[in-house]
Design a protein around this motif. Structure first.
Motif, PDB file in Angstrom:
ATOM      1  N   ILE A   6       0.662  -2.200   1.471  1.00 47.86           N
ATOM      2  CA  ILE A   6      -0.196  -2.261   0.273  1.00 47.86           C
ATOM      3  C   ILE A   6      -0.111  -0.936  -0.482  1.00 47.86           C
ATOM      4  N   ARG A   7      -0.219   0.160   0.278  1.00 44.04           N
ATOM      5  CA  ARG A   7      -0.236   1.477  -0.389  1.00 44.04           C
ATOM      6  C   ARG A   7       1.133   1.834  -0.972  1.00 44.04           C
ATOM      7  N   ALA A   8       2.200   1.560  -0.211  1.00 42.93           N
ATOM      8  CA  ALA A   8       3.538   1.939  -0.707  1.00 42.93           C
ATOM      9  C   ALA A   8       3.889   1.158  -1.974  1.00 42.93           C
ATOM     10  N   THR A   9       3.551  -0.136  -2.004  1.00 50.16           N
ATOM     11  CA  THR A   9       3.881  -0.922  -3.211  1.00 50.16           C
ATOM     12  C   THR A   9       3.017  -0.460  -4.400  1.00 50.16           C
ATOM     13  N   GLY A  10       1.758  -0.044  -4.115  1.00 49.59           N
ATOM     14  CA  GLY A  10       0.906   0.522  -5.181  1.00 49.59           C
ATOM     15  C   GLY A  10       1.508   1.810  -5.715  1.00 49.59           C
ATOM     16  N   ASP A  11       1.957   2.671  -4.775  1.00 49.99           N
ATOM     17  CA  ASP A  11       2.583   3.942  -5.188  1.00 49.99           C
ATOM     18  C   ASP A  11       3.803   3.681  -6.068  1.00 49.99           C
ATOM     19  N   TRP A  12       4.639   2.724  -5.652  1.00 47.96           N
ATOM     20  CA  TRP A  12       5.870   2.472  -6.418  1.00 47.96           C
ATOM     21  C   TRP A  12       5.592   1.859  -7.787  1.00 47.96           C
ATOM     22  N   LEU A  48       4.448  -7.457  -5.751  1.00 47.72           N
ATOM     23  CA  LEU A  48       4.496  -7.265  -4.291  1.00 47.72           C
ATOM     24  C   LEU A  48       3.177  -6.691  -3.771  1.00 47.72           C
ATOM     25  N   HIS A  49       2.622  -5.724  -4.538  1.00 46.94           N
ATOM     26  CA  HIS A  49       1.354  -5.060  -4.189  1.00 46.94           C
ATOM     27  C   HIS A  49       0.231  -6.109  -4.119  1.00 46.94           C
ATOM     28  N   LEU A  50       0.173  -6.941  -5.130  1.00 47.58           N
ATOM     29  CA  LEU A  50      -0.846  -7.993  -5.191  1.00 47.58           C
ATOM     30  C   LEU A  50      -0.643  -9.001  -4.051  1.00 47.58           C
ATOM     31  N   CYS A  98       0.855  -8.430  -1.134  1.00 47.86           N
ATOM     32  CA  CYS A  98       0.523  -7.793   0.156  1.00 47.86           C
ATOM     33  C   CYS A  98      -0.988  -7.784   0.351  1.00 47.86           C
ATOM     34  N   TYR A  99      -1.721  -7.416  -0.720  1.00 45.19           N
ATOM     35  CA  TYR A  99      -3.189  -7.403  -0.648  1.00 45.19           C
ATOM     36  C   TYR A  99      -3.713  -8.822  -0.370  1.00 45.19           C
ATOM     37  N   SER A 100      -3.206  -9.806  -1.128  1.00 47.65           N
ATOM     38  CA  SER A 100      -3.701 -11.182  -0.992  1.00 47.65           C
ATOM     39  C   SER A 100      -3.416 -11.736   0.401  1.00 47.65           C
ATOM     40  N   VAL A 120     -10.234  -2.986 -11.624  1.00 45.55           N
ATOM     41  CA  VAL A 120      -9.430  -2.154 -12.538  1.00 45.55           C
ATOM     42  C   VAL A 120      -7.934  -2.386 -12.269  1.00 45.55           C
ATOM     43  N   GLY A 121      -7.546  -2.424 -10.989  1.00 39.68           N
ATOM     44  CA  GLY A 121      -6.138  -2.684 -10.643  1.00 39.68           C
ATOM     45  C   GLY A 121      -5.712  -4.052 -11.145  1.00 39.68           C
ATOM     46  N   PHE A 122      -6.597  -5.034 -10.959  1.00 37.25           N
ATOM     47  CA  PHE A 122      -6.267  -6.401 -11.377  1.00 37.25           C
ATOM     48  C   PHE A 122      -6.132  -6.473 -12.904  1.00 37.25           C
ATOM     49  N   LEU A 140      -6.863   5.166 -12.939  1.00 37.01           N
ATOM     50  CA  LEU A 140      -8.290   5.014 -12.613  1.00 37.01           C
ATOM     51  C   LEU A 140      -8.458   4.267 -11.287  1.00 37.01           C
ATOM     52  N   HIS A 141      -7.647   3.225 -11.112  1.00 39.51           N
ATOM     53  CA  HIS A 141      -7.647   2.427  -9.872  1.00 39.51           C
ATOM     54  C   HIS A 141      -7.352   3.340  -8.675  1.00 39.51           C
ATOM     55  N   PHE A 142      -6.329   4.175  -8.826  1.00 34.63           N
ATOM     56  CA  PHE A 142      -5.921   5.096  -7.757  1.00 34.63           C
ATOM     57  C   PHE A 142      -7.035   6.120  -7.509  1.00 34.63           C
ATOM     58  N   TRP A 180     -10.243   5.890  -8.142  1.00 32.80           N
ATOM     59  CA  TRP A 180     -11.417   5.233  -7.565  1.00 32.80           C
ATOM     60  C   TRP A 180     -11.225   4.957  -6.081  1.00 32.80           C
ATOM     61  N   MET A 181      -9.994   4.516  -5.759  1.00 27.02           N
ATOM     62  CA  MET A 181      -9.697   4.230  -4.358  1.00 27.02           C
ATOM     63  C   MET A 181      -9.785   5.517  -3.527  1.00 27.02           C
ATOM     64  N   ARG A 182      -9.212   6.612  -4.046  1.00 30.39           N
ATOM     65  CA  ARG A 182      -9.196   7.875  -3.320  1.00 30.39           C
ATOM     66  C   ARG A 182     -10.567   8.566  -3.334  1.00 30.39           C
ATOM     67  N   ALA A 183     -11.438   8.190  -4.306  1.00 28.97           N
ATOM     68  CA  ALA A 183     -12.765   8.816  -4.385  1.00 28.97           C
ATOM     69  C   ALA A 183     -13.534   8.543  -3.102  1.00 28.97           C
ATOM     70  N   GLY A 184     -13.348   7.341  -2.539  1.00 30.76           N
ATOM     71  CA  GLY A 184     -14.027   6.980  -1.286  1.00 30.76           C
ATOM     72  C   GLY A 184     -13.608   7.898  -0.157  1.00 30.76           C
ATOM     73  N   LYS A 185     -12.405   8.485  -0.269  1.00 28.84           N
ATOM     74  CA  LYS A 185     -11.876   9.330   0.818  1.00 28.84           C
ATOM     75  C   LYS A 185     -11.896  10.801   0.427  1.00 28.84           C
ATOM     76  N   ASN A 186     -12.387  11.070  -0.778  1.00 26.41           N
ATOM     77  CA  ASN A 186     -12.440  12.445  -1.309  1.00 26.41           C
ATOM     78  C   ASN A 186     -11.074  13.136  -1.226  1.00 26.41           C
TER      79      ASN A 186
HETATM   80  C1  HEM Z   1      -0.663  -1.674 -12.461  1.00 24.70           C
HETATM   81  C2  HEM Z   1      -1.446  -2.068 -11.459  1.00 24.70           C
HETATM   82  C3  HEM Z   1      -1.690  -1.300 -10.187  1.00 24.70           C
HETATM   83  C4  HEM Z   1      -1.315  -0.036  -9.834  1.00 24.70           C
HETATM   84  C5  HEM Z   1      -0.551   0.993 -10.657  1.00 24.70           C
HETATM   85  C6  HEM Z   1      -1.801   0.191  -8.496  1.00 24.70           C
HETATM   86  C7  HEM Z   1      -1.611   1.365  -7.771  1.00 24.70           C
HETATM   87  C8  HEM Z   1      -2.174   1.611  -6.541  1.00 24.70           C
HETATM   88  C9  HEM Z   1      -2.049   2.849  -5.846  1.00 24.70           C
HETATM   89  C10 HEM Z   1      -1.265   4.075  -6.357  1.00 24.70           C
HETATM   90  C11 HEM Z   1      -2.703   2.740  -4.664  1.00 24.70           C
HETATM   91  C12 HEM Z   1      -2.895   3.822  -3.604  1.00 24.70           C
HETATM   92  C13 HEM Z   1      -1.726   4.004  -2.725  1.00 24.70           C
HETATM   93  C14 HEM Z   1      -1.900   5.188  -1.801  1.00 24.70           C
HETATM   94  O1  HEM Z   1      -3.012   5.473  -1.333  1.00 24.70           O
HETATM   95  O2  HEM Z   1      -0.883   5.854  -1.540  1.00 24.70           O
HETATM   96  C15 HEM Z   1      -3.252   1.406  -4.613  1.00 24.70           C
HETATM   97  C16 HEM Z   1      -3.988   0.915  -3.566  1.00 24.70           C
HETATM   98  C17 HEM Z   1      -4.502  -0.334  -3.526  1.00 24.70           C
HETATM   99  N1  HEM Z   1      -4.469  -1.280  -4.516  1.00 24.70           N
HETATM  100 FE1  HEM Z   1      -3.475  -1.112  -6.292  1.00 24.70          FE
HETATM  101  N2  HEM Z   1      -2.461  -0.936  -8.053  1.00 24.70           N
HETATM  102  C18 HEM Z   1      -2.405  -1.862  -9.059  1.00 24.70           C
HETATM  103  C19 HEM Z   1      -2.925  -3.141  -9.027  1.00 24.70           C
HETATM  104  C20 HEM Z   1      -3.607  -3.671  -7.962  1.00 24.70           C
HETATM  105  C21 HEM Z   1      -4.055  -5.037  -7.864  1.00 24.70           C
HETATM  106  C22 HEM Z   1      -3.762  -6.127  -8.891  1.00 24.70           C
HETATM  107  C23 HEM Z   1      -4.718  -5.149  -6.666  1.00 24.70           C
HETATM  108  C24 HEM Z   1      -5.382  -6.356  -6.075  1.00 24.70           C
HETATM  109  C25 HEM Z   1      -5.970  -7.289  -6.749  1.00 24.70           C
HETATM  110  C26 HEM Z   1      -4.683  -3.868  -6.013  1.00 24.70           C
HETATM  111  C27 HEM Z   1      -5.251  -3.577  -4.781  1.00 24.70           C
HETATM  112  C28 HEM Z   1      -5.112  -2.416  -4.086  1.00 24.70           C
HETATM  113  C29 HEM Z   1      -5.591  -2.190  -2.725  1.00 24.70           C
HETATM  114  C30 HEM Z   1      -6.361  -3.180  -1.869  1.00 24.70           C
HETATM  115  C31 HEM Z   1      -5.209  -0.890  -2.372  1.00 24.70           C
HETATM  116  C32 HEM Z   1      -5.397  -0.189  -1.015  1.00 24.70           C
HETATM  117  C33 HEM Z   1      -6.751   0.315  -0.786  1.00 24.70           C
HETATM  118  C34 HEM Z   1      -6.914   0.959   0.570  1.00 24.70           C
HETATM  119  O3  HEM Z   1      -5.947   1.033   1.330  1.00 24.70           O
HETATM  120  O4  HEM Z   1      -8.017   1.396   0.849  1.00 24.70           O
HETATM  121  N3  HEM Z   1      -3.993  -2.996  -6.821  1.00 24.70           N
HETATM  122  N4  HEM Z   1      -2.913   0.750  -5.776  1.00 24.70           N
END
Ligand code: HEM
Length: 218
Positions: A43-49, A89-91, A93-95, A118-120, A162-164, A166-172
């Protein structure tokens, strides 16, 4: 450099390079090479990419204009589609790993957790850009409307960040967030500066009596 960028082999090579993260993740998944928590890793690697490819797409125009490597423009569409590939792929993996493909729970989670919402939203906005990245869509929409729509990439970059954040804010843990924020600020700041200097040049040319048309860049 333009000659190299125009070489018929360059596009397939860049295509394969863009697939490397996917290949590494697939290999890791089949060889137990993704650490103690493979689901979280994926989930994290696909978000990073996804975020990296958004930055790469935003870097194309500044690089093209400052270096005059105009042939770079032919890779922008492919790079944008790779951003979409990695967010899908990120979506997925999460789903799958977080939510077990329970669509009702996914909808509730998106509504309940602001960082997921926000990510969605970023994913939803990215979808029409991917869908209209083909020549036929550009023709059907007209270049001006197409360019306007594709300016959404700036909003998407902000939402992704903002999504990133917010996610990291929980972990400071903000170190990486600030690196991406700085990169995106430079890439968007360059556009503002470039627009302002073009307007200035146009005003000077106008004052001298020789109008110079404004060329827009996304
Ligand atoms: C353009 C859209 C998006 C971008 C750029 C993005 C980017 C990221 C990044 C950079 C991370 C953190 C990776 C890390 O910690 O190294 C992340 C985590 C995450 N994202 Fe996204 N994301 C996007 C859309 C989404 C969507 C659509 C969903 C689900 C509906 C989602 C769910 C999550 C989840 C569940 C995590 C991990 C949280 C955790 O491990 O605590 N993201 N995303």
């Amino acid at each position: 450099m333009n000659k190299l960028l125009m070489h018929p082999a360059t596009k397939p090579v860049i295509f394969l390079l863009c697939l490397l993260p996917f290949a590494r993740l697939t290999y890791g998944a089949f060889t137990d090479g993704l650490g103690a928590n493979p689901a979280e890793f994926l989930i994290r690697a696909t978000g990073d990419w996804t975020l990296r490819f958004i930055c790469i797409v935003l870097a194309v125009t500044p690089l093209r204009v400052t270096t005059k490597w105009n042939a770079l423009a032919r890779f922008r569409r492919m790079l944008g589609l790779f951003a979409y590939f990695y967010v899908v792929l990120h979506l997925l993996c999460y789903s799958w790993f977080d939510m077990g493909f329970e669509w009702g729970d996914i909808a509730k989670d998106i509504a309940k957790r602001p960082f997921i919402l926000v990510g969605f939203s970023a994913f939803v906005l990215l979808t029409p850009l991917a869908a209209t990245s083909f020549n036929r869509a550009i023709k059907a929409m007209g270049a001006k409307r197409w360019q306007m729509l594709h300016k959404l990439v700036y909003v998407i970059a902000g939402l992704g960040l903002l999504h990133f954040f917010w996610m990291r804010a929980g972990k400071n843990n903000f170190a990486e967030v600030f690196v991406y924020a700085a990169i995106i600020a430079v890439l968007l700041g360059w556009r503002v500066w470039n627009y302002a200097s073009k307007r200035r040049a146009k005003a000077i040319a106008g004052a001298r009596g020789g109008e110079k048309p404004l060329r827009s860049t996304t």
